[in-house]
Design a protein around this motif. Structure first.
Motif, PDB file in Angstrom:
ATOM      1  N   THR A 259       0.797  -1.226   0.000  1.00 54.18           N
ATOM      2  CA  THR A 259       0.000   0.000   0.000  1.00 54.18           C
ATOM      3  C   THR A 259       0.832   1.279   0.000  1.00 54.18           C
ATOM      4  N   VAL A 260       1.947   1.309   0.682  1.00 60.68           N
ATOM      5  CA  VAL A 260       2.701   2.548   0.887  1.00 60.68           C
ATOM      6  C   VAL A 260       3.776   2.686  -0.188  1.00 60.68           C
ATOM      7  N   VAL A 261       3.784   3.802  -0.915  1.00 57.41           N
ATOM      8  CA  VAL A 261       4.802   3.995  -1.947  1.00 57.41           C
ATOM      9  C   VAL A 261       5.716   5.185  -1.667  1.00 57.41           C
ATOM     10  N   THR A 262       5.382   6.018  -0.681  1.00 56.14           N
ATOM     11  CA  THR A 262       6.229   7.183  -0.399  1.00 56.14           C
ATOM     12  C   THR A 262       7.639   6.751  -0.021  1.00 56.14           C
ATOM     13  N   ARG A 263       7.744   5.830   0.912  1.00 49.02           N
ATOM     14  CA  ARG A 263       9.065   5.346   1.318  1.00 49.02           C
ATOM     15  C   ARG A 263       9.723   4.547   0.204  1.00 49.02           C
ATOM     16  N   THR A 264       8.914   3.844  -0.579  1.00 47.35           N
ATOM     17  CA  THR A 264       9.444   3.088  -1.709  1.00 47.35           C
ATOM     18  C   THR A 264      10.081   4.016  -2.729  1.00 47.35           C
ATOM     19  N   LEU A 265       9.401   5.109  -3.050  1.00 48.37           N
ATOM     20  CA  LEU A 265       9.959   6.087  -3.984  1.00 48.37           C
ATOM     21  C   LEU A 265      11.217   6.747  -3.420  1.00 48.37           C
ATOM     22  N   THR A 266      11.210   6.998  -2.114  1.00 52.42           N
ATOM     23  CA  THR A 266      12.399   7.577  -1.478  1.00 52.42           C
ATOM     24  C   THR A 266      13.589   6.649  -1.614  1.00 52.42           C
ATOM     25  N   GLY A 267      13.359   5.354  -1.392  1.00 50.36           N
ATOM     26  CA  GLY A 267      14.431   4.380  -1.546  1.00 50.36           C
ATOM     27  C   GLY A 267      14.966   4.330  -2.966  1.00 50.36           C
ATOM     28  N   LEU A 268      14.074   4.444  -3.948  1.00 55.98           N
ATOM     29  CA  LEU A 268      14.502   4.460  -5.343  1.00 55.98           C
ATOM     30  C   LEU A 268      15.423   5.650  -5.623  1.00 55.98           C
ATOM     31  N   ALA A 269      15.083   6.781  -5.034  1.00 53.77           N
ATOM     32  CA  ALA A 269      15.853   7.994  -5.294  1.00 53.77           C
ATOM     33  C   ALA A 269      17.172   8.016  -4.533  1.00 53.77           C
ATOM     34  N   VAL A 270      17.189   7.456  -3.350  1.00 55.45           N
ATOM     35  CA  VAL A 270      18.349   7.603  -2.460  1.00 55.45           C
ATOM     36  C   VAL A 270      19.355   6.463  -2.607  1.00 55.45           C
ATOM     37  N   ASP A 271      18.893   5.229  -2.663  1.00 52.20           N
ATOM     38  CA  ASP A 271      19.794   4.070  -2.630  1.00 52.20           C
ATOM     39  C   ASP A 271      20.394   3.771  -4.003  1.00 52.20           C
ATOM     40  N   PRO A 272      21.582   3.152  -4.024  1.00 54.72           N
ATOM     41  CA  PRO A 272      22.173   2.728  -5.296  1.00 54.72           C
ATOM     42  C   PRO A 272      21.280   1.692  -5.982  1.00 54.72           C
ATOM     43  N   TRP A 273      21.385   1.630  -7.299  1.00 51.91           N
ATOM     44  CA  TRP A 273      20.581   0.673  -8.056  1.00 51.91           C
ATOM     45  C   TRP A 273      20.982  -0.754  -7.699  1.00 51.91           C
ATOM     46  N   GLY A 274      19.983  -1.610  -7.551  1.00 52.69           N
ATOM     47  CA  GLY A 274      20.227  -3.002  -7.223  1.00 52.69           C
ATOM     48  C   GLY A 274      18.937  -3.783  -7.244  1.00 52.69           C
ATOM     49  N   ALA A 275      18.953  -4.969  -6.638  1.00 52.73           N
ATOM     50  CA  ALA A 275      17.770  -5.821  -6.621  1.00 52.73           C
ATOM     51  C   ALA A 275      16.598  -5.136  -5.925  1.00 52.73           C
ATOM     52  N   ALA A 276      16.881  -4.380  -4.873  1.00 53.31           N
ATOM     53  CA  ALA A 276      15.814  -3.677  -4.167  1.00 53.31           C
ATOM     54  C   ALA A 276      15.139  -2.656  -5.068  1.00 53.31           C
ATOM     55  N   SER A 277      15.893  -2.054  -5.970  1.00 53.58           N
ATOM     56  CA  SER A 277      15.315  -1.060  -6.889  1.00 53.58           C
ATOM     57  C   SER A 277      14.287  -1.713  -7.805  1.00 53.58           C
ATOM     58  N   VAL A 278      14.573  -2.937  -8.248  1.00 54.78           N
ATOM     59  CA  VAL A 278      13.619  -3.656  -9.095  1.00 54.78           C
ATOM     60  C   VAL A 278      12.327  -3.901  -8.335  1.00 54.78           C
ATOM     61  N   ARG A 279      12.461  -4.365  -7.098  1.00 59.07           N
ATOM     62  CA  ARG A 279      11.257  -4.611  -6.291  1.00 59.07           C
ATOM     63  C   ARG A 279      10.450  -3.332  -6.103  1.00 59.07           C
ATOM     64  N   ARG A 280      11.150  -2.237  -5.867  1.00 59.04           N
ATOM     65  CA  ARG A 280      10.457  -0.965  -5.637  1.00 59.04           C
ATOM     66  C   ARG A 280       9.740  -0.496  -6.891  1.00 59.04           C
ATOM     67  N   LEU A 281      10.388  -0.640  -8.025  1.00 57.75           N
ATOM     68  CA  LEU A 281       9.732  -0.266  -9.274  1.00 57.75           C
ATOM     69  C   LEU A 281       8.508  -1.130  -9.536  1.00 57.75           C
ATOM     70  N   VAL A 282       8.634  -2.417  -9.284  1.00 58.28           N
ATOM     71  CA  VAL A 282       7.509  -3.330  -9.478  1.00 58.28           C
ATOM     72  C   VAL A 282       6.364  -2.965  -8.547  1.00 58.28           C
ATOM     73  N   SER A 283       6.693  -2.627  -7.296  1.00 59.80           N
ATOM     74  CA  SER A 283       5.667  -2.272  -6.318  1.00 59.80           C
ATOM     75  C   SER A 283       4.912  -1.010  -6.746  1.00 59.80           C
ATOM     76  N   VAL A 284       5.658   0.022  -7.131  1.00 64.25           N
ATOM     77  CA  VAL A 284       5.016   1.267  -7.574  1.00 64.25           C
ATOM     78  C   VAL A 284       4.206   1.025  -8.840  1.00 64.25           C
ATOM     79  N   GLY A 285       4.774   0.258  -9.764  1.00 61.27           N
ATOM     80  CA  GLY A 285       4.068  -0.037 -11.005  1.00 61.27           C
ATOM     81  C   GLY A 285       2.790  -0.823 -10.780  1.00 61.27           C
ATOM     82  N   ALA A 286       2.824  -1.772  -9.834  1.00 62.94           N
ATOM     83  CA  ALA A 286       1.633  -2.574  -9.552  1.00 62.94           C
ATOM     84  C   ALA A 286       0.516  -1.713  -8.988  1.00 62.94           C
ATOM     85  N   LEU A 287       0.862  -0.790  -8.077  1.00 62.85           N
ATOM     86  CA  LEU A 287      -0.159   0.091  -7.517  1.00 62.85           C
ATOM     87  C   LEU A 287      -0.713   1.026  -8.585  1.00 62.85           C
TER      88      LEU A 287
END
Length: 260
Positions: free
Chosen positions: A182-210
């Motif tokens: 349900t929550v994408v604010t922190r997910t988007l923050t992680g995408l912007a702040v953290d280096p690209w990696g496996a977590a970035s894929v999950r975050r993109l998928v999560s935002v895209g699914a919502l």
């Protein structure tokens, strides 16, 4: 039939979200081989994220301009309504918040006795029943401008928010990284702040699914009313509940023990 096909599609999808190997979440084998720490749950949580977009489309576009999944929005809406915005309903926001908290509290009490993985399938099944009840409620009457219509809308909001409370409670307990449903604010923050990696894929998928869930729900609700949107949500929730139940018992979608 290939080994991956025999194991079903959930394991390869889970491996994409949590790649095996020293830098991923699983062992040394490729997709369909090693199973990560969350098993087949990650792709099921992505489906629940899509469902969150569906039900929020129904509640916001088809009912009282209130969310049933996004409680952050409801808190803001409550403030706007109290400030005098006539397009928003303070009572609807309070109802959604209260029903959500009731569902989360009930699920929290149930899961104390059993691991969250064991409760995932049953609780999603209960959520499917609640959304089906909301669908039945909207189907039973076509009144939307009378007092009865207002009562129907409130009942639907309460049922959907109650189900989302159950969903969020079990997802919170599962604690699968980046897949809160349900929550994408922190997910988007992680995408912007953290280096690209496996977590970035999950975050993109999560935002895209919502986003896709909200888009699909919006198109269905605006074009055909809330019933088809709720029906789609029920079908997806039943599917997730069945697969979640099989995963907890060690049975793959194909019905074979030990392949979940």
């Amino acid at each position: 039939m290939t080994s991956t096909a025999r194991r079903g599609i959930l394991r390869p999808l889970a491996a994409l979200l949590f790649p095996p190997g020293p830098h991923g979440a699983g062992g040394a084998e490729g997709p369909g081989g090693a199973e990560g720490p969350h098993g087949v749950l990650p792709p099921l949580l992505v489906v629940l994220t899509f469902v969150s977009g569906l039900v929020d489309a129904v509640s916001f576009l088809g009912l009282d301009h209130v969310f049933v999944a996004n409680m952050t929005g409801n808190v803001a809406f409550l403030g706007f309504a109290l400030a005098g915005d006539r397009e928003l309903s303070a009572s609807a926001s309070v109802l959604a918040l209260g029903a959500f908290l009731a569902g989360a509290t009930a699920a929290g009490r149930l899961r104390r006795a059993r691991p969250a993985r064991l409760m995932f399938g049953p609780l999603v099944g209960v959520q499917a029943v609640l959304v089906a009840a909301a669908l039945a409620t909207t189907t039973a009457t076509t009144a939307v401008t009378t007092t009865a219509g207002g009562a129907v809308q409130s009942a639907v909001v309460a049922l959907l928010a109650l189900g989302m409370g159950l969903q969020n409670a079990v997802v919170h307990r599962l604690a699968v990284p980046d897949l809160t449903t349900t929550v994408v604010t922190r997910t988007l923050t992680g995408l912007a702040v953290d280096p690209w990696g496996a977590a970035s894929v999950r975050r993109l998928v999560s935002v895209g699914a919502l986003l896709c869930g909200a888009l699909a729900g919006g198109l269905l609700t605006l074009g055909h009313g809330p019933r088809w949107t709720l029906l789609a949500a029920v079908v997806l929730l039943v599917w997730v509940a069945v697969l979640g139940f099989r995963a907890r018992t060690g049975i793959s979608p194909g019905g074979r023990p030990g392949a979940s």
